[in-house]
Design an enzyme around this catalytic site. Structure first.
Site, PDB file in Angstrom:
ATOM      1  N   GLY A 130       5.035  -2.673   6.409  1.00 13.89           N
ATOM      2  CA  GLY A 130       4.381  -2.087   8.200  1.00 13.89           C
ATOM      3  C   GLY A 130       2.304  -2.099   8.658  1.00 13.89           C
ATOM      4  O   GLY A 130       2.249  -2.462   9.326  1.00 13.89           O
ATOM      5  N   ASP A 144       0.823   9.737   5.686  1.00 13.68           N
ATOM      6  CA  ASP A 144       1.565  10.842   6.065  1.00 13.68           C
ATOM      7  C   ASP A 144       1.417  11.655   5.329  1.00 13.68           C
ATOM      8  O   ASP A 144       0.245  12.352   5.098  1.00 13.68           O
ATOM      9  CB  ASP A 144       2.770   9.962   6.868  1.00 13.68           C
ATOM     10  CG  ASP A 144       3.625  10.620   6.992  1.00 13.68           C
ATOM     11  OD1 ASP A 144       3.672  11.658   7.613  1.00 13.68           O
ATOM     12  OD2 ASP A 144       4.977  10.211   7.111  1.00 13.68           O
ATOM     13  N   LYS A 187      -2.358  11.174   9.505  1.00 10.31           N
ATOM     14  CA  LYS A 187      -1.516  11.850  10.285  1.00 10.31           C
ATOM     15  C   LYS A 187      -1.589  12.987   9.620  1.00 10.31           C
ATOM     16  O   LYS A 187      -0.875  13.568   8.515  1.00 10.31           O
ATOM     17  CB  LYS A 187       0.273  11.791  10.284  1.00 10.31           C
ATOM     18  CG  LYS A 187       1.480  12.082  11.582  1.00 10.31           C
ATOM     19  CD  LYS A 187       2.905  12.693  11.279  1.00 10.31           C
ATOM     20  CE  LYS A 187       3.310  11.553  11.735  1.00 10.31           C
ATOM     21  NZ  LYS A 187       5.049  11.167  11.616  1.00 10.31           N
ATOM     22  N   PHE A 230       7.094  10.708  15.126  1.00  7.13           N
ATOM     23  CA  PHE A 230       8.337   9.806  15.048  1.00  7.13           C
ATOM     24  C   PHE A 230       7.220   8.580  15.515  1.00  7.13           C
ATOM     25  O   PHE A 230       8.127   8.487  16.603  1.00  7.13           O
ATOM     26  CB  PHE A 230       9.532  10.161  14.903  1.00  7.13           C
ATOM     27  CG  PHE A 230       9.841   9.010  13.765  1.00  7.13           C
ATOM     28  CD1 PHE A 230       9.830   9.452  12.383  1.00  7.13           C
ATOM     29  CD2 PHE A 230      10.249   7.663  14.161  1.00  7.13           C
ATOM     30  CE1 PHE A 230      10.245   8.821  11.415  1.00  7.13           C
ATOM     31  CE2 PHE A 230      10.381   7.186  13.420  1.00  7.13           C
ATOM     32  CZ  PHE A 230      11.013   7.321  11.996  1.00  7.13           C
ATOM     33  N   ARG A 267       9.064  -3.225  14.308  1.00  8.35           N
ATOM     34  CA  ARG A 267       7.881  -3.356  14.332  1.00  8.35           C
ATOM     35  C   ARG A 267       7.206  -4.227  15.200  1.00  8.35           C
ATOM     36  O   ARG A 267       6.290  -4.429  15.017  1.00  8.35           O
ATOM     37  CB  ARG A 267       8.335  -3.425  12.489  1.00  8.35           C
ATOM     38  CG  ARG A 267       9.458  -3.345  12.025  1.00  8.35           C
ATOM     39  CD  ARG A 267       8.435  -4.109  10.383  1.00  8.35           C
ATOM     40  NE  ARG A 267       9.152  -3.420   9.366  1.00  8.35           N
ATOM     41  CZ  ARG A 267       9.240  -2.150   8.460  1.00  8.35           C
ATOM     42  NH1 ARG A 267       7.789  -1.772   8.683  1.00  8.35           N
ATOM     43  NH2 ARG A 267      10.363  -1.830   7.534  1.00  8.35           N
TER      44      ARG A 267
HETATM   45  C1  PRP Z   1       5.007   3.831   5.758  1.00  2.00           C
HETATM   46  C2  PRP Z   1       3.802   3.271   5.478  1.00  2.00           C
HETATM   47  C3  PRP Z   1       2.515   3.659   4.148  1.00  2.00           C
HETATM   48  C4  PRP Z   1       3.611   5.349   3.798  1.00  2.00           C
HETATM   49  C5  PRP Z   1       3.012   6.617   4.236  1.00  2.00           C
HETATM   50  O1  PRP Z   1       5.621   2.949   4.362  1.00  2.00           O
HETATM   51  O2  PRP Z   1       3.458   1.917   5.607  1.00  2.00           O
HETATM   52  O3  PRP Z   1       2.484   3.043   3.201  1.00  2.00           O
HETATM   53  O4  PRP Z   1       4.205   4.942   4.367  1.00  2.00           O
HETATM   54  O5  PRP Z   1       3.432   7.256   4.082  1.00  2.00           O
HETATM   55  P1  PRP Z   1       3.848   8.417   2.857  1.00  2.00           P
HETATM   56  O6  PRP Z   1       2.335   8.865   3.354  1.00  2.00           O
HETATM   57  O7  PRP Z   1       4.259   9.775   3.220  1.00  2.00           O
HETATM   58  O8  PRP Z   1       3.571   8.006   1.286  1.00  2.00           O
HETATM   59  P2  PRP Z   1       7.507   3.194   4.774  1.00  2.00           P
HETATM   60  O9  PRP Z   1       7.733   2.978   2.933  1.00  2.00           O
HETATM   61  O10 PRP Z   1       7.849   2.761   5.333  1.00  2.00           O
HETATM   62  O11 PRP Z   1       7.241   1.162   4.041  1.00  2.00           O
HETATM   63  P3  PRP Z   1       7.652   0.330   5.254  1.00  2.00           P
HETATM   64  O12 PRP Z   1       6.232  -0.306   5.427  1.00  2.00           O
HETATM   65  O13 PRP Z   1       8.079  -1.242   4.549  1.00  2.00           O
HETATM   66  O14 PRP Z   1       8.106   0.008   6.412  1.00  2.00           O
END
Ligand code: PRP
Length: 190
Positions: free
Chosen positions: A52, A112, A140, A161, A174
């Site tokens: 991400g 998050d 968030k 979301f 993305r």
């Molecule tokens: C997302 C984001 C963070 C994580 C945050 O990654 O990039 O690493 O979630 O969430 P949290 O605070 O609840 O732990 P994701 O696991 O969706 O993977 P990606 O970056 O490959 O989409």
């Protein structure tokens, strides 16, 4: 859990633009200037947490005026669902180089629940960096489960979301250049 979206519609599936491309770029420039000042006369190791944070990392590194090294990690949470994380983190790709004695900045797209970073910070501290700070484009706080001290924050967002500028749903969206709110019918029909 992985989701299979049949044919995402990058325009129609977005209910609202939450943060425009211009707002993102202005914030990246501001963060880059702050980092350049705070790490003046130092070198900085940026650790991007894939996937991400890829666009944010690419833009931020070019807004920083001190010498930077970059490294990439990829993690995924075990179990949970597409929109909720379980708190258990698995390292899919580890650092390529040692961070021993280095000034390290973790670059994230969103915090998050905080569970991913809570794990990563402990993991990276164990590698003995000189300093370890966190920079996230989005925060968030409504969904936070563990306290995270955020050193550099782009935007605080409501509990919606969001997709775009690196953030996905079902691995799509993305490549949107802005942060948008996904229409609920997109994730309720999957
Ligand atoms: C997302 C984001 C963070 C994580 C945050 O990654 O990039 O690493 O979630 O969430 P949290 O605070 O609840 O732990 P994701 O696991 O969706 O993977 P990606 O970056 O490959 O989409």
């Amino acid at each position: 859990m992985s989701i299979e979206l049949e044919q995402p519609d990058l325009v129609r599936d977005v209910a609202q633009v939450l943060i425009s491309e211009e707002q993102i770029q202005a914030k990246v420039a501001e963060l880059g200037a702050r980092l350049s000042e705070d790490y003046r006369d130092r070198t900085l190791t940026l650790v991007s947490v894939l996937k991400g944070s890829l666009p944010f990392m690419a833009d931020l590194m070019r807004a920083v005026k001190v010498p930077v090294r970059i490294d990439l990690m990829e993690v995924s949470s075990y179990g949970g669902s597409a929109t909720e994380s379980s708190g258990l983190v698995r390292i899919l790709k580890d650092l390529s180089s040692s961070i021993d004695g280095r000034d390290v900045l973790i670059v994230e797209d969103i915090i998050d629940t905080g569970l991913t970073l809570n794990y990563l910070v402990r993991y990276l501290r164990g590698k003995n960096p000189r300093s370890l700070r966190i920079c996230t484009l989005l925060d968030k706080p409504a969904r936070r489960l563990v306290d995270i001290a955020i050193d550099y924050r782009g935007f605080t967002i409501p509990d919606q979301f969001v997709v775009g500028y690196g953030l996905d749903y079902g691995e799509f969206y993305r490549n949107l250049p802005f942060i948008g709110v996904l229409k609920p019918e997109v994730y309720t029909r999957a």
